[in-house]
Design an enzyme around this catalytic site. Structure first.
Site: not given
Ligand code: AMP
Length: 189
Positions: A13, A88, A127, A133, A144
């Site tokens: 993404k 989400r 990654r 990370r 996740r």
């Molecule tokens: P991502 O980089 O989009 O995978 O986001 C990393 C982490 O940020 C996720 O595993 C969540 O802990 C938090 N996060 C990102 N976007 C959201 C969202 N829309 N709602 C809740 N937590 C989020």
């Protein structure tokens, strides 16, 4: 154009959102990136978010929605945006639609990047090795993905019912996937 990009962690993404937002000339808004920037700065939002992120859980809706509301109210979003990783949860879907309708705006497309689960796990493990990370450890990766399939994947049905959903196969090279998205959204180059 107002676009939401959905897909499991590791679907690519972030990479695609960056490229497509550039082509559309709209801001790429990644809630994950905003949270990570806050974690790096050690802001109160970052301290709060980190607890959830490191466990592979979602940051609470109240915190996330307020952050997105603030971001979408900025001038650069008037002509459109590409949301990456938001909404989400069901509550976030409702909140986004309320934010948009309060300014008489609507989404144009919700793009779902589909990928095979084994492929996603191996991408995330790679990654983890490359970027280090703190939420890319094997246990957290598994959590996740679980959270995504429980809470987020079902949301596509809501957007499908509204006629907004476009599914794109996320397997292949970055350029292949970008070309599919460009075709699916009818982006002129
Ligand atoms: P991502 O980089 O989009 O995978 O986001 C990393 C982490 O940020 C996720 O595993 C969540 O802990 C938090 N996060 C990102 N976007 C959201 C969202 N829309 N709602 C809740 N937590 C989020």
């Amino acid at each position: 154009m107002r676009v939401v990009l959905m897909g499991p962690p590791g679907a690519g993404k972030g990479t695609q959102a960056f490229l497509i937002a550039g082509m559309l000339g709209v801001p790429h808004i990644s809630t994950g990136d905003i949270f990570r920037a806050n974690v790096t700065q050690g802001s109160p939002l970052g301290i709060e978010a980190k607890r959830y992120m490191d466990a592979g859980e979602y940051v609470p809706d109240g915190v996330t929605n307020a952050m997105v509301r603030d971001r979408l109210s900025r001038d650069d979003c008037h002509a459109g945006f590409l949301l990456d990783g938001y909404p989400r949860t069901v509550e976030q879907v409702g909140e986004l639609s309320a934010m948009l309708s309060s300014s008489a705006e609507r989404l144009d497309h919700v793009l779902e990047l589909t990928v095979d689960l084994d492929e996603v796990v191996s991408r995330l493990v790679m990654r983890a090795a490359e970027q280090g990370r703190s939420d890319d450890t094997e246990d957290v990766i598994r959590r996740r993905l679980e959270v995504y399939f429980e809470q987020t994947a079902p949301l596509t049905a809501l957007y499908e019912a509204q006629g907004l959903l476009v599914r794109v196969d996320g397997l292949g090279t970055i350029a292949d996937v970008t070309a599919r998205i460009v075709a699916a959204l009818g982006i002129e180059q």
